[in-house]
Scaffold this active site. Structure first.
Site, PDB file in Angstrom:
ATOM      1  N   GLU A 133     -35.117-112.960 -30.040  1.00 37.52           N
ATOM      2  CA  GLU A 133     -35.137-114.069 -31.017  1.00 37.52           C
ATOM      3  C   GLU A 133     -36.333-113.900 -31.955  1.00 37.52           C
ATOM      4  O   GLU A 133     -36.272-114.259 -33.120  1.00 37.52           O
ATOM      5  CB  GLU A 133     -35.225-115.410 -30.275  1.00 37.52           C
ATOM      6  CG  GLU A 133     -35.021-116.625 -31.159  1.00 37.52           C
ATOM      7  CD  GLU A 133     -35.330-117.942 -30.435  1.00 37.52           C
ATOM      8  OE1 GLU A 133     -35.712-117.906 -29.252  1.00 37.52           O
ATOM      9  OE2 GLU A 133     -35.214-118.983 -31.087  1.00 37.52           O
ATOM     10  N   ARG A 183     -41.515-113.587 -17.333  1.00 35.35           N
ATOM     11  CA  ARG A 183     -41.131-114.871 -16.726  1.00 35.35           C
ATOM     12  C   ARG A 183     -39.977-114.723 -15.758  1.00 35.35           C
ATOM     13  O   ARG A 183     -39.864-115.485 -14.798  1.00 35.35           O
ATOM     14  CB  ARG A 183     -40.811-115.887 -17.827  1.00 35.35           C
ATOM     15  CG  ARG A 183     -42.057-116.497 -18.429  1.00 35.35           C
ATOM     16  CD  ARG A 183     -41.721-117.323 -19.627  1.00 35.35           C
ATOM     17  NE  ARG A 183     -41.523-116.523 -20.808  1.00 35.35           N
ATOM     18  CZ  ARG A 183     -40.703-116.815 -21.793  1.00 35.35           C
ATOM     19  NH1 ARG A 183     -39.970-117.896 -21.740  1.00 35.35           N
ATOM     20  NH2 ARG A 183     -40.600-116.028 -22.837  1.00 35.35           N
TER      21      ARG A 183
HETATM   22  O1  LIG Z   1     -31.861-113.814 -24.685  1.00 37.84           O
HETATM   23  P1  LIG Z   1     -33.033-113.197 -25.379  1.00 37.84           P
HETATM   24  O2  LIG Z   1     -33.048-113.443 -26.851  1.00 37.84           O
HETATM   25  O3  LIG Z   1     -33.178-111.761 -25.057  1.00 37.84           O
HETATM   26  O4  LIG Z   1     -34.342-113.954 -24.883  1.00 37.84           O
HETATM   27  C1  LIG Z   1     -34.582-114.258 -23.539  1.00 37.84           C
HETATM   28  C2  LIG Z   1     -35.779-113.531 -23.025  1.00 37.84           C
HETATM   29  O5  LIG Z   1     -36.938-113.859 -23.821  1.00 37.84           O
HETATM   30  C3  LIG Z   1     -37.999-114.206 -22.939  1.00 37.84           C
HETATM   31  O6  LIG Z   1     -38.744-113.092 -22.564  1.00 37.84           O
HETATM   32  P2  LIG Z   1     -39.864-112.417 -23.459  1.00 37.84           P
HETATM   33  O7  LIG Z   1     -39.331-111.107 -23.966  1.00 37.84           O
HETATM   34  O8  LIG Z   1     -40.381-113.389 -24.456  1.00 37.84           O
HETATM   35  O9  LIG Z   1     -40.954-111.997 -22.429  1.00 37.84           O
HETATM   36  P3  LIG Z   1     -41.918-112.732 -21.386  1.00 37.84           P
HETATM   37  O10 LIG Z   1     -41.048-113.166 -20.241  1.00 37.84           O
HETATM   38  O11 LIG Z   1     -42.848-111.629 -21.035  1.00 37.84           O
HETATM   39  O12 LIG Z   1     -42.583-113.907 -22.066  1.00 37.84           O
HETATM   40  C4  LIG Z   1     -37.304-114.793 -21.744  1.00 37.84           C
HETATM   41  O13 LIG Z   1     -38.139-114.771 -20.599  1.00 37.84           O
HETATM   42  C5  LIG Z   1     -36.080-113.943 -21.595  1.00 37.84           C
HETATM   43  O14 LIG Z   1     -36.316-112.784 -20.813  1.00 37.84           O
HETATM   44  N1  LIG Z   2     -37.229-120.165 -27.607  1.00 32.97           N
HETATM   45  C1  LIG Z   2     -37.576-119.499 -26.504  1.00 32.97           C
HETATM   46  N2  LIG Z   2     -38.380-120.067 -25.594  1.00 32.97           N
HETATM   47  C2  LIG Z   2     -38.726-119.394 -24.478  1.00 32.97           C
HETATM   48  N3  LIG Z   2     -38.291-118.157 -24.200  1.00 32.97           N
HETATM   49  C3  LIG Z   2     -37.484-117.581 -25.084  1.00 32.97           C
HETATM   50  N4  LIG Z   2     -36.894-116.376 -25.081  1.00 32.97           N
HETATM   51  C4  LIG Z   2     -36.211-116.261 -26.223  1.00 32.97           C
HETATM   52  N5  LIG Z   2     -36.290-117.359 -26.953  1.00 32.97           N
HETATM   53  C5  LIG Z   2     -37.096-118.205 -26.258  1.00 32.97           C
END
Ligand SMILES: O=P(O)(O)OC[C@H]1O[C@H](OP(=O)(O)OP(=O)(O)O)[C@H](O)[C@@H]1O
Ligand SMILES: Nc1ncnc2[nH]cnc12
Length: 185
Positions: free
Chosen positions: A110, A73
């Site tokens: 998370e 994302r």
């Molecule tokens: O602060 P944090 O606990 O590290 O979480 C934030 C990250 O989690 C999500 O990515 P995700 O790893 O879910 O990957 P995606 O973008 O491929 O869905 C979001 O896009 C951030 O990069």
């Molecule tokens: N709750 C949440 N929703 C979307 N992206 C996330 N990345 C980590 N936590 C998330």
């Protein structure tokens, strides 16, 4: 294209257009789904412009050499921010996706464990970098990216995110970096 929301209204627009999905990707997590916001041209444009402002000084001069975004994302926001600033975009990717030589950093999410990689030659020594992502939650992703940038010879000039989950310690995890947050929940 419709008109852009005024700066003070952007947080409310983000609140309106980011959807809560309970129990995704696992029980106990309220997932912040940005797809309705991406589908709204005015809001998407305003978000990209506001994030890009984190790469400018008070006079509007661009003060970064690169924008770094994290898969997946983060790419959606960081690439147009790089174009808005007129600088290059560097992808930080999940393991095994980048084709050339990489360095990697592992961290806690998370909802799981993750590793991120960046090409060894992505940055020049001394590059000033704006890191852009959608969500700051635990801060693990951002902190790992900061580490990759610094190991690559760059300096993180700032971290800019669409949304901060204020009930998680992301802000503390990333430490003393200049932090731009467009909306906090
Ligand atoms: O602060 P944090 O606990 O590290 O979480 C934030 C990250 O989690 C999500 O990515 P995700 O790893 O879910 O990957 P995606 O973008 O491929 O869905 C979001 O896009 C951030 O990069
Ligand atoms: N709750 C949440 N929703 C979307 N992206 C996330 N990345 C980590 N936590 C998330």
């Amino acid at each position: 294209m419709t008109s852009l929301p005024a700066t003070g209204a952007l947080s409310a627009e983000i609140d309106r257009l980011v959807r809560d999905v309970e129990g995704f990707p696992k029980a106990g997590v309220t997932f912040k789904d940005i797809t309705p916001l991406l589908d709204d041209h005015a809001a998407f444009t305003a978000v990209v412009q506001a994030l890009a402002d984190a790469g400018r000084d008070a006079e509007g001069r661009v003060v970064v050499d690169k924008v770094v975004g994290m898969e997946a994302r983060g790419f959606i926001l960081a690439a147009p921010v790089a174009l808005a600033l007129g600088v290059g975009f560097v992808p930080v990717r999940k393991p095994g996706k980048l084709p050339h030589e990489t360095r990697s950093v592992s961290y806690e999410l998370e909802y799981g464990q993750e590793t991120l990689e960046m090409h060894l030659d992505a940055l020049d020594e001394g590059d000033r970098v704006l890191v852009v992502d959608d969500v700051l939650a635990t801060g693990g992703t951002a902190a790992a990216t900061v580490s990759l940038v610094e190991q690559g010879g760059g300096t993180v000039a700032g971290l800019a995110v669409l949304m901060e989950l204020g009930f998680l310690p992301g802000r503390e995890t990333v430490g003393a970096l200049p932090l731009t947050v467009l909306h906090t929940v």
